[in-house]
Design a protein around this motif. Structure first.
Motif, short mmCIF file in Angstrom:
data_model
loop_
_atom_site.label_atom_id
_atom_site.label_comp_id
_atom_site.label_asym_id
_atom_site.label_seq_id
_atom_site.Cartn_x
_atom_site.Cartn_y
_atom_site.Cartn_z
N ILE A 7 0.87 -1.16 0.00
CA ILE A 7 0.00 0.00 0.00
C ILE A 7 0.91 1.21 0.00
CG2 ILE A 7 -2.18 -0.83 0.86
CD1 ILE A 7 -1.04 -0.81 3.60
N CYS A 8 0.46 2.35 0.46
CA CYS A 8 1.35 3.51 0.43
C CYS A 8 2.24 3.51 1.66
CB CYS A 8 0.54 4.78 0.32
SG CYS A 8 -0.55 5.01 1.73
N ARG A 63 -2.96 0.89 -13.87
CA ARG A 63 -2.63 -0.04 -12.79
C ARG A 63 -2.86 0.59 -11.42
NH1 ARG A 63 1.33 1.79 -15.87
NH2 ARG A 63 1.73 -0.02 -17.13
N ASP A 64 -2.96 -0.29 -10.44
CA ASP A 64 -3.11 0.17 -9.06
C ASP A 64 -1.80 0.84 -8.65
OD1 ASP A 64 -3.87 0.59 -6.53
OD2 ASP A 64 -3.76 -1.51 -5.88
N ILE A 65 -1.89 2.02 -8.06
CA ILE A 65 -0.66 2.70 -7.67
C ILE A 65 -0.57 2.81 -6.15
CG2 ILE A 65 -0.31 4.02 -9.78
CD1 ILE A 65 -1.74 6.35 -8.38
N GLY A 66 -1.33 1.99 -5.43
CA GLY A 66 -1.30 2.05 -3.97
C GLY A 66 -2.23 3.13 -3.49
N PRO A 111 0.14 8.59 -3.88
CA PRO A 111 -0.85 8.17 -4.89
C PRO A 111 -1.76 9.31 -5.33
CG PRO A 111 -0.96 6.75 -2.94
CD PRO A 111 0.02 7.81 -2.64
N ARG A 134 6.93 -2.11 -10.08
CA ARG A 134 6.13 -2.25 -8.87
C ARG A 134 6.93 -2.94 -7.78
NH1 ARG A 134 0.98 -1.94 -8.63
NH2 ARG A 134 -0.15 -2.71 -6.83
N SER A 154 4.41 4.96 -5.18
CA SER A 154 3.31 5.14 -6.14
C SER A 154 3.74 5.90 -7.38
CB SER A 154 2.20 5.95 -5.50
OG SER A 154 1.80 5.39 -4.31
N LEU A 212 4.99 3.68 -9.99
CA LEU A 212 3.93 2.85 -10.57
C LEU A 212 3.11 3.66 -11.55
CD1 LEU A 212 2.63 1.06 -7.37
CD2 LEU A 212 4.34 0.33 -8.98
N TYR A 253 10.93 -2.24 3.36
CA TYR A 253 9.53 -2.12 2.98
C TYR A 253 9.45 -1.53 1.58
CZ TYR A 253 4.74 -0.37 2.98
OH TYR A 253 3.43 -0.10 2.65
N TRP A 254 10.36 -0.62 1.28
CA TRP A 254 10.39 0.04 -0.03
C TRP A 254 11.43 -0.61 -0.92
CZ3 TRP A 254 6.48 3.22 -0.47
CH2 TRP A 254 6.00 3.85 0.67
#
Lengths: 361, 335
Positions: A78-79, A276-279, A309, B79, B89, B92, B246-247
């Motif tokens: 997620i973010c 696409r999903d970007i979080g 996002p 991603r 994000s 992405l 995490y990143w």
């Protein structure tokens, strides 16, 4: 062990019901106020978003009340939310609070079981039957609150006496909080729905319809968006919002594992512009603009300052073919009420002009 | 010959040799935008909303610089390159965002890289990308393998010979084999060692960081960067600080920061961009670590388009003075 958790809207009410029924020792930090915000801003990294700062303030205030086990949502993919708990634990320790943060997985596949197992652990191994019944009661409260809120959103612009809807809403939340069986809950819900219906004007005024979309937390925590929905109501606007906690719970806990996704429609609408999903909720923000362009008069896009996002969504939104006025409001500790009101008024004026022009043609 | 454009920004510094090899093996010509200038940065900033972070603004400027110079632009949506570790994000959404804010850009070749979907998906994505250039799947396969080899060679070169990406890319592009230069007999040994931590697109973009590396080297400091550490060193340092990344690009900040704070450097400078989501958290972790360890001085510099050169120079001077004083005092104590 004493449990504490951050606020998001009225989410503390169902959790309170759940914990009380399971005899779990817990504290509710004061609802978000200026002190929460100041504490959060003071101890958070400066570039963090407002949800981090407010939840940080909540956690500190819960720790002050003696909570030693703090619940925070977390997960991966997620973010920044997935990293909150780690950082907040560091900060609490540096402040001298010896609290442990327990993560609620909001991105994992087995959310429902994860959540139930965590409750079982927190409740000192209460029997499953008791946990499930308490959980159901919590959900019932959540659903009742959201059902009333939907009616309140519709009632605000058409109430006979200004302020009635907000007053009834506050009373209803209090009554729901105090209800301790299904019967009372049902009666409270019916009572307030009736009162709300009576308070509205009859006749066929057609208020402006403004959709409200953006990041989950700032949408659902009125303190962070300076009560934008109430203010819009005062300006005679009907607010439509697709994000409700009860909806989120219904889908992500029960229906998503069965392959049903309420957001498919929104995602599909966003596809031509964002593949696409970007979080976070960026994909949904773009999708809602495209999907509701015909239905709504305007759209308010709420985003925390520095939210990754939503910045992507904000950059993409102006390029969509589906045209509808969008006002992006960035929420952070610097957001001031007069500034926001001026922008809202100007936006609503613009929408009124557009509607008048449409009627003429 | 089809021309593929690669903007000299963001992930260019990590993956350029790999991407270049891939497209050249497929018979395309690769065009890179010129190094960042004020004009590039301004043109990029004018297209996106103000809150967008500096590196993305620069990226849009590079895209504009390439418009008209190539037939396709290569912008991957990366991603995840490690299991259950995801990217910011902005990476992405990069292909879609670029398309939205720079309508005049050539068609964008995008590819979804997500290791969590399984190898099959990844291979299919690469194949789909290669199909634009050739019908022959074997040729795509060959190109992909050559690209991977080039990437490994690039990484090896940087950690073996203590080169930074700019030097390594230059070394690779020179087709003639250059003898590894013997270090010149330097009459003055470096005053001290300064480690820079941060993402390569900030450390090596001289316009964005106001020639920070150049300034340090000119003042006779030895500069260390995250690329000079091995993958194991970065991973173990990250694990010590936060338990695990995490990143996607966490190791070059938290891992490198943790490592250099413990050993190898007299001072650590963290470089981050204003409004960078992941950095705001990661730099804070490094900062807290430095405050707890109290062994190595740490300074963080936040860059944005209003950062003035004089401001950077002043803060750098003050930091270096402090390090000098510390060294002198330590020497006195030893005597």
């Amino acid at each position: 062990m004493r449990i504490g958790m951050p606020h998001m809207g009225n989410l503390y009410i169902p959790f309170k019901a759940l914990f009380q029924r399971l005899n779990i020792d817990f504290v509710i930090p004061p609802v978000n106020n200026q002190r929460t915000l100041s504490l959060g801003v003071r101890y958070s990294p400066e570039g963090m978003c407002i949800p981090f700062k407010l939840t940080m303030g909540n956690l500190i205030e819960a720790a002050e009340l003696g909570a030693d086990t703090l619940l925070m949502p977390a997960g991966s993919g997620i973010c920044r939310l997935g990293y909150y708990a780690k950082t907040q634990e560091h900060i609490l320790h540096d402040l001298g609070y010896d609290a442990e943060i327990v993560c609620l997985g909001v991105s994992s596949q087995r959310k429902l079981f994860g959540l139930l197992e965590m409750i079982k652990r927190l409740s000192n191994n209460a029997p499953w039957a008791k946990i499930i019944s308490a959980f159901r009661f919590g959900l019932a409260k959540l659903n009742a609150m959201d059902r009333i809120e939907r009616v309140v959103q519709k009632a605000r612009p058409v109430e006979q006496v200004k302020g009635t809807a907000n007053r009834l809403f506050a009373q209803a939340i209090k009554a729901i909080d105090q209800a301790d069986d299904y019967g009372t809950l049902k009666r409270v819900q019916r009572d307030y729905l009736d009162q709300l219906n009576q308070a509205t004007r009859n006749g066929n005024t057609q208020p402006l319809i403004v959709g409200i979309t953006g990041e989950f937390y700032v949408l659902l925590e009125p303190f962070s968006n300076l009560d934008v929905e109430k203010e819009l109501g005062k300006l005679g606007v009907e607010v439509r919002r697709t994000t409700f906690i009860s909806e989120w719970t219904k889908f992500s806990l029960f229906l998503n594992p069965l392959g049903m996704n309420e957001k498919d429609r929104i995602h599909k609408a966003a596809l031509p512009y964002l593949k696409r999903d970007i979080g976070g909720d960026g994909w949904e923000s773009v999708g809602e603009k495209v999907l509701h362009a015909k239905e709504y008069d305007g759209l308010i896009h709420l985003a925390p300052f520095t939210c990754m996002p939503e910045i992507v969504a904000q950059n993409i939104m102006p390029s969509t073919k589906e045209n509808i006025p969008v006002l992006t409001i960035l929420c952070d500790e610097q957001l001031g009420k007069p500034g926001m009101l001026t922008r809202l008024e100007a936006f609503v004026d613009l929408l009124k002009h557009r509607r008048r022009a449409k009627v003429k043609t | 010959m089809i021309k593929v454009g690669i903007p000299r920004a963001l992930l260019y510094y990590q993956y350029y040799p790999m991407w270049k090899t891939f497209f050249e093996e497929l018979g395309a010509e690769v065009v890179v935008s010129p190094p960042t200038t004020q004009a590039i940065l301004s043109s990029g900033s004018s297209r996106v909303v103000a809150e967008t972070c500096l590196p993305v603004k620069a990226f849009c400027g590079h895209v504009l610089a390439l418009a008209g110079e190539c037939d396709y632009l290569f912008i991957p949506a990366i991603r995840s390159v490690k299991s259950r570790i995801y990217n910011c994000s902005k990476f992405l959404g990069l292909p879609d965002m670029t398309k939205a804010v720079t309508p005049e850009s050539p068609p964008i070749l995008d590819i979804d890289i997500d290791i969590n979907q399984g190898k099959r998906e990844l291979y299919q994505a690469i194949y789909k990308l290669g199909r634009r250039f050739t019908w022959n799947p074997l040729k795509v396969r060959q190109a992909a393998i050559a690209a991977w080899q080039a990437h490994l060679k690039y990484m090896q070169l940087m950690s073996d010979q203590d080169l930074n990406p700019l030097q390594a890319i230059e070394r690779i592009s020179n087709t003639t084999e250059v003898e590894p230069e013997t270090p010149p007999d330097n009459p003055t040994p470096p005053q001290a060692t300064i480690a820079l931590i941060g993402h390569p697109y900030l450390l090596y973009d001289e316009h964005i960081n106001h020639r920070l590396i150049h300034r340090l080297e000119k003042a006779h400091y030895k500069v260390l960067t995250p690329e000079m550490l091995t993958a194991e060193e970065l991973e173990s340092a990250t694990a010590r600080l936060v338990g695990g990344a995490y990143w996607t690009y966490e190791e070059e900040v938290v891992g490198a920061g943790g490592h250099y704070l413990e050993s190898g450097a007299d001072g650590v400078i963290g470089i981050m961009a204003f409004g960078c989501g992941p950095d705001s958290l990661m730099m804070d972790i490094v900062h807290r670590r430095a405050a707890r360890l109290r062994t190595t001085p740490f300074m963080s510099l936040t860059l944005e388009e209003h950062t003035a050169e004089a401001g950077v120079a002043t803060r750098l001077e003050a930091f270096l003075d402090m390090i000098q004083r510390r060294k002198r005092r330590q020497a006195e104590v030893c005597v």
